[in-house]
Write a protein that holds these residues in place. Sequence first.
Motif, PDB file in Angstrom:
ATOM      1  N   VAL A  75       0.839  -1.203   0.000  1.00  0.00           N
ATOM      2  CA  VAL A  75       0.000   0.000   0.000  1.00  0.00           C
ATOM      3  C   VAL A  75       0.872   1.250   0.000  1.00  0.00           C
ATOM      4  O   VAL A  75       0.597   2.208  -0.731  1.00  0.00           O
ATOM      5  CB  VAL A  75      -0.968  -0.013   1.207  1.00  0.00           C
ATOM      6  N   LEU A  76       1.943   1.255   0.781  1.00  0.00           N
ATOM      7  CA  LEU A  76       2.841   2.417   0.809  1.00  0.00           C
ATOM      8  C   LEU A  76       3.477   2.658  -0.556  1.00  0.00           C
ATOM      9  O   LEU A  76       3.549   3.795  -1.027  1.00  0.00           O
ATOM     10  CB  LEU A  76       3.935   2.221   1.869  1.00  0.00           C
ATOM     11  N   ARG A  77       3.927   1.591  -1.206  1.00  0.00           N
ATOM     12  CA  ARG A  77       4.534   1.729  -2.528  1.00  0.00           C
ATOM     13  C   ARG A  77       3.511   2.215  -3.549  1.00  0.00           C
ATOM     14  O   ARG A  77       3.809   3.036  -4.412  1.00  0.00           O
ATOM     15  CB  ARG A  77       5.168   0.413  -2.970  1.00  0.00           C
ATOM     16  N   LEU A  78       2.288   1.714  -3.453  1.00  0.00           N
ATOM     17  CA  LEU A  78       1.217   2.139  -4.347  1.00  0.00           C
ATOM     18  C   LEU A  78       0.911   3.620  -4.155  1.00  0.00           C
ATOM     19  O   LEU A  78       0.735   4.362  -5.115  1.00  0.00           O
ATOM     20  CB  LEU A  78      -0.034   1.296  -4.087  1.00  0.00           C
ATOM     21  N   HIS A  79       0.886   4.049  -2.916  1.00  0.00           N
ATOM     22  CA  HIS A  79       0.633   5.457  -2.590  1.00  0.00           C
ATOM     23  C   HIS A  79       1.676   6.360  -3.248  1.00  0.00           C
ATOM     24  O   HIS A  79       1.355   7.358  -3.885  1.00  0.00           O
ATOM     25  CB  HIS A  79       0.637   5.631  -1.072  1.00  0.00           C
ATOM     26  N   VAL A  80       2.932   6.000  -3.117  1.00  0.00           N
ATOM     27  CA  VAL A  80       4.024   6.782  -3.711  1.00  0.00           C
ATOM     28  C   VAL A  80       3.913   6.780  -5.229  1.00  0.00           C
ATOM     29  O   VAL A  80       4.081   7.817  -5.881  1.00  0.00           O
ATOM     30  CB  VAL A  80       5.398   6.219  -3.256  1.00  0.00           C
ATOM     31  N   ALA A  81       3.593   5.619  -5.807  1.00  0.00           N
ATOM     32  CA  ALA A  81       3.479   5.517  -7.266  1.00  0.00           C
ATOM     33  C   ALA A  81       2.343   6.382  -7.800  1.00  0.00           C
ATOM     34  O   ALA A  81       2.487   7.058  -8.817  1.00  0.00           O
ATOM     35  CB  ALA A  81       3.263   4.061  -7.675  1.00  0.00           C
ATOM     36  N   ILE A  82       1.221   6.402  -7.109  1.00  0.00           N
ATOM     37  CA  ILE A  82       0.077   7.208  -7.554  1.00  0.00           C
ATOM     38  C   ILE A  82       0.420   8.688  -7.535  1.00  0.00           C
ATOM     39  O   ILE A  82       0.115   9.419  -8.473  1.00  0.00           O
ATOM     40  CB  ILE A  82      -1.167   6.911  -6.683  1.00  0.00           C
ATOM     41  N   GLU A  83       1.068   9.123  -6.473  1.00  0.00           N
ATOM     42  CA  GLU A  83       1.432  10.539  -6.390  1.00  0.00           C
ATOM     43  C   GLU A  83       2.446  10.936  -7.457  1.00  0.00           C
ATOM     44  O   GLU A  83       2.511  12.092  -7.851  1.00  0.00           O
ATOM     45  CB  GLU A  83       1.967  10.851  -4.995  1.00  0.00           C
ATOM     46  N   LEU A  85       2.527   9.696 -10.575  1.00  0.00           N
ATOM     47  CA  LEU A  85       2.001   9.583 -11.938  1.00  0.00           C
ATOM     48  C   LEU A  85       1.713  10.971 -12.513  1.00  0.00           C
ATOM     49  O   LEU A  85       0.924  11.728 -11.960  1.00  0.00           O
ATOM     50  CB  LEU A  85       0.709   8.755 -11.956  1.00  0.00           C
ATOM     51  N   PRO A  86       2.331  11.311 -13.651  1.00  0.00           N
ATOM     52  CA  PRO A  86       2.179  12.662 -14.196  1.00  0.00           C
ATOM     53  C   PRO A  86       0.838  12.910 -14.877  1.00  0.00           C
ATOM     54  O   PRO A  86       0.349  14.024 -14.888  1.00  0.00           O
ATOM     55  CB  PRO A  86       3.322  12.763 -15.214  1.00  0.00           C
ATOM     56  N   ARG A  87       0.204  11.893 -15.425  1.00  0.00           N
ATOM     57  CA  ARG A  87      -1.004  12.120 -16.220  1.00  0.00           C
ATOM     58  C   ARG A  87      -2.305  11.900 -15.457  1.00  0.00           C
ATOM     59  O   ARG A  87      -3.371  12.009 -16.026  1.00  0.00           O
ATOM     60  CB  ARG A  87      -0.999  11.204 -17.441  1.00  0.00           C
ATOM     61  N   VAL A  88      -2.220  11.550 -14.206  1.00  0.00           N
ATOM     62  CA  VAL A  88      -3.426  11.312 -13.423  1.00  0.00           C
ATOM     63  C   VAL A  88      -3.945  12.659 -12.915  1.00  0.00           C
ATOM     64  O   VAL A  88      -3.204  13.445 -12.341  1.00  0.00           O
ATOM     65  CB  VAL A  88      -3.143  10.374 -12.231  1.00  0.00           C
ATOM     66  N   THR A  89      -5.222  12.902 -13.176  1.00  0.00           N
ATOM     67  CA  THR A  89      -5.807  14.163 -12.718  1.00  0.00           C
ATOM     68  C   THR A  89      -5.843  14.174 -11.198  1.00  0.00           C
ATOM     69  O   THR A  89      -5.815  13.129 -10.545  1.00  0.00           O
ATOM     70  CB  THR A  89      -7.249  14.322 -13.252  1.00  0.00           C
ATOM     71  N   LYS A  90      -5.921  15.377 -10.634  1.00  0.00           N
ATOM     72  CA  LYS A  90      -5.945  15.517  -9.175  1.00  0.00           C
ATOM     73  C   LYS A  90      -7.166  14.808  -8.588  1.00  0.00           C
ATOM     74  O   LYS A  90      -7.075  14.182  -7.533  1.00  0.00           O
ATOM     75  CB  LYS A  90      -5.943  16.998  -8.772  1.00  0.00           C
ATOM     76  N   SER A  91      -8.317  14.877  -9.268  1.00  0.00           N
ATOM     77  CA  SER A  91      -9.514  14.219  -8.729  1.00  0.00           C
ATOM     78  C   SER A  91      -9.361  12.696  -8.765  1.00  0.00           C
ATOM     79  O   SER A  91      -9.760  11.992  -7.843  1.00  0.00           O
ATOM     80  CB  SER A  91     -10.774  14.662  -9.476  1.00  0.00           C
ATOM     81  N   ARG A  92      -8.767  12.182  -9.841  1.00  0.00           N
ATOM     82  CA  ARG A  92      -8.530  10.728  -9.935  1.00  0.00           C
ATOM     83  C   ARG A  92      -7.513  10.303  -8.888  1.00  0.00           C
ATOM     84  O   ARG A  92      -7.647   9.259  -8.250  1.00  0.00           O
ATOM     85  CB  ARG A  92      -8.036  10.385 -11.348  1.00  0.00           C
ATOM     86  N   ALA A  94      -7.031  11.756  -6.033  1.00  0.00           N
ATOM     87  CA  ALA A  94      -7.725  11.795  -4.742  1.00  0.00           C
ATOM     88  C   ALA A  94      -8.576  10.546  -4.543  1.00  0.00           C
ATOM     89  O   ALA A  94      -8.620   9.975  -3.444  1.00  0.00           O
ATOM     90  CB  ALA A  94      -8.578  13.050  -4.653  1.00  0.00           C
ATOM     91  N   THR A  95      -9.237  10.085  -5.590  1.00  0.00           N
ATOM     92  CA  THR A  95     -10.050   8.869  -5.510  1.00  0.00           C
ATOM     93  C   THR A  95      -9.174   7.664  -5.186  1.00  0.00           C
ATOM     94  O   THR A  95      -9.510   6.850  -4.321  1.00  0.00           O
ATOM     95  CB  THR A  95     -10.796   8.623  -6.845  1.00  0.00           C
ATOM     96  N   LEU A  96      -8.048   7.552  -5.866  1.00  0.00           N
ATOM     97  CA  LEU A  96      -7.133   6.440  -5.614  1.00  0.00           C
ATOM     98  C   LEU A  96      -6.568   6.502  -4.197  1.00  0.00           C
ATOM     99  O   LEU A  96      -6.454   5.473  -3.527  1.00  0.00           O
ATOM    100  CB  LEU A  96      -6.003   6.442  -6.648  1.00  0.00           C
ATOM    101  N   LEU A  97      -6.252   7.690  -3.726  1.00  0.00           N
ATOM    102  CA  LEU A  97      -5.699   7.828  -2.377  1.00  0.00           C
ATOM    103  C   LEU A  97      -6.756   7.496  -1.318  1.00  0.00           C
ATOM    104  O   LEU A  97      -6.439   6.928  -0.271  1.00  0.00           O
ATOM    105  CB  LEU A  97      -5.121   9.225  -2.171  1.00  0.00           C
ATOM    106  N   ARG A  98      -8.027   7.832  -1.573  1.00  0.00           N
ATOM    107  CA  ARG A  98      -9.111   7.449  -0.651  1.00  0.00           C
ATOM    108  C   ARG A  98      -9.243   5.920  -0.608  1.00  0.00           C
ATOM    109  O   ARG A  98      -9.448   5.334   0.443  1.00  0.00           O
ATOM    110  CB  ARG A  98     -10.438   8.087  -1.063  1.00  0.00           C
ATOM    111  N   PHE A  99      -9.104   5.289  -1.761  1.00  0.00           N
ATOM    112  CA  PHE A  99      -9.146   3.834  -1.834  1.00  0.00           C
ATOM    113  C   PHE A  99      -8.017   3.226  -0.996  1.00  0.00           C
ATOM    114  O   PHE A  99      -8.234   2.283  -0.230  1.00  0.00           O
ATOM    115  CB  PHE A  99      -9.051   3.380  -3.291  1.00  0.00           C
ATOM    116  N   ILE A 100      -6.834   3.775  -1.122  1.00  0.00           N
ATOM    117  CA  ILE A 100      -5.689   3.297  -0.338  1.00  0.00           C
ATOM    118  C   ILE A 100      -5.964   3.485   1.150  1.00  0.00           C
ATOM    119  O   ILE A 100      -5.658   2.620   1.962  1.00  0.00           O
ATOM    120  CB  ILE A 100      -4.389   4.016  -0.768  1.00  0.00           C
ATOM    121  N   GLN A 101      -6.558   4.612   1.512  1.00  0.00           N
ATOM    122  CA  GLN A 101      -6.866   4.863   2.916  1.00  0.00           C
ATOM    123  C   GLN A 101      -7.845   3.813   3.454  1.00  0.00           C
ATOM    124  O   GLN A 101      -7.709   3.344   4.568  1.00  0.00           O
ATOM    125  CB  GLN A 101      -7.437   6.276   3.112  1.00  0.00           C
TER     126      GLN A 101
END
Length: 109
Positions: A75-83, A85-92, A94-101
């Motif tokens: 989960v920690l590695r996924l969190h870092v990878a999501i942040e 990612l250059p092409r992921v919109t801020k809202s997307r 945020a959705t992924l980070l809520r899922f990780i939470q």
Amino acid sequence: ALNSHSIGICLAGNFTKEDPTDRQMASLHALVEDIENRWNIPSEKVLMHNEVKATTCPGTDLRDLLKKYDLHQMVLRLHVAIEALPRVTKSRQATLLRFIQRIKTLLSS
């Protein structure tokens, strides 16, 4: 005897009373992974003390704790990878980070 063809790892503490620390779990995880890789030992051949001798040692089921530790690390590695990612919109993002939470919350319960 098993001791003539095995590797013993001792984790200091009384795990019938308390869980190992995060630092102990990280060290144990790294050591077991290194030994498995170095000597080509399959995970199913890694046994707890109480699986080869009638004892309460190691107390807490370290196998379950290691699985939980692995999930936390993933989960920690996924969190870092999501942040990162250059092409992921801020809202997307945020959705992924809520899922990780939510995953973190499930793991801690």
